[in-house]
Design an enzyme around this catalytic site. Sequence first.
Site, PDB file in Angstrom:
ATOM      1  N   LYS A 248       0.831  -1.195   0.000  1.00 16.29           N
ATOM      2  CA  LYS A 248       0.000   0.000   0.000  1.00 16.29           C
ATOM      3  C   LYS A 248       0.873   1.255   0.000  1.00 16.29           C
ATOM      4  CE  LYS A 248      -3.783  -1.933   2.823  1.00 16.29           C
ATOM      5  NZ  LYS A 248      -4.930  -1.701   1.931  1.00 16.29           N
ATOM      6  N   ARG A 322     -10.208 -11.677   1.999  1.00 17.45           N
ATOM      7  CA  ARG A 322     -11.059 -12.744   1.452  1.00 17.45           C
ATOM      8  C   ARG A 322     -10.325 -14.082   1.409  1.00 17.45           C
ATOM      9  NH1 ARG A 322     -11.686  -9.500  -4.083  1.00 17.45           N
ATOM     10  NH2 ARG A 322     -11.445  -7.850  -2.531  1.00 17.45           N
TER      11      ARG A 322
END
Length: 468
Positions: A248, A322
Amino acid sequence: MTALPGLVPAATDDAPSSAAFALSVVTAAGFPAWIAAHSESTRRWLQAQGFTGAAGTHALLPGSDGLAGAVLGVGDLHDPFAYAHAPGALPAGDWRLVDDGLPDDAARDALHLGWGLGSYRFTRYRDAARAPARLVADVDDDIAAQLAACVRVRDLINTPTEHMGPDELEAIARDIAQTHGADLDVLAGDDLLAHNFPAIHAVGRASHRAPRLIVMHWGGNTDEGRARPHIVIVGKGVCFDTGGLDIKAAAGMRNMKKDMGGAAHAIALAELIMTRKLPVRFTLLVPAVENAIGPNAYRPGEVVATRKGISVEIDNTDAEGRVILCDALTYAGEQTPAMILDFATLTGAARVALGPDLPALFSNDDALANDWLSAGAAHHDPLWRMPLHRPYLRYLNSGIADIANGSNSTMAGCVTAALYLERFVPADQAWAHLDVYSWNDSDRPGRPAGGEAQALRSCYAMLKTRFA
């Protein structure tokens, strides 16, 4: 009972109601009738201040020896946040409600809950700038437990990863389990591989803190308990998210201590169920990891095995939530519960679609979704249903595996994330997934900047309606 922020039991010697300042609550619509019942001097005093009972306002009332009391302007009398400005707006000290114009117990519950939420400050590392005004009141036990659950969520999320990694999250879950007589099991490190949770291991293996699956069972130790409806609660526990090798940017990483917000909600909901002794049994599943960068970090383009036997190509290591949830959801489905509920700070796309205050609800069961939505509206704890539009699974096509964990498309990001999770839930299994922000970007009354519980109270209300 644990002390609640800003609330003092009326029956204690700590703050007898006779020593507290008098507080009146009015709405703009009810203010003319309220002021007509007071003295001419009070009317002139409030007129000079321009007080009209408008929502979010207050006015102090003088007495012969100084401050006599105050009047609080609110909007919707049944909205807890209508009262949340009071603890910071009123002078510090004890206050008691007089001229009770609240229409029913639900409004009084809203006052107590909103006062507590408005009094909350995270004080682990520094003291609050000022003490909140305290309300002297006898708070309903159910409202007290809900407030404590919201505080639990906020505290867990606000604590930096240094002090809230997978180890610490496990320790808190263990303490809660011991308090309520629940059973706790933990699979950590390579034990995840030995017990067929390979996706959780893949995401967390690069951290010096071992990845783990925290499993709590409650309510099923007797014949009566085993006959109760079984629910499984799953929470995404990414205690810090660097993005992995798809790292990020600094701005995106700054608040990633909050990426375990789903776990915070799941743990708090489990604790709330036990505190209130709802007639259910539950299994709590928290896959707890750090998505770190290291020589053995999982890589873009790798194919990861899962407990379900579905192979997953890693399109982006920053879509890690996920990946850990798919193993937990598979295990949840193996238990054939009455319902599966999962909470996850899963996608920025949900925030783009709905903003920070509305969690995105996905469900394969209309009755479950509608019950939660109705509870959200009734308890001023909203959420919004989004579609499981299955044709969008094409965005997760992989050329070498059964499914990819992401795609290059920016289309329908929260929908595709939910569709990914659905692949790991049995087709006939009632399931609801909440993509929750778990955060306030700035200070608002009752919503201080930092960690936030969202749709937690409405989830609890839904479970009470269904099972109690």
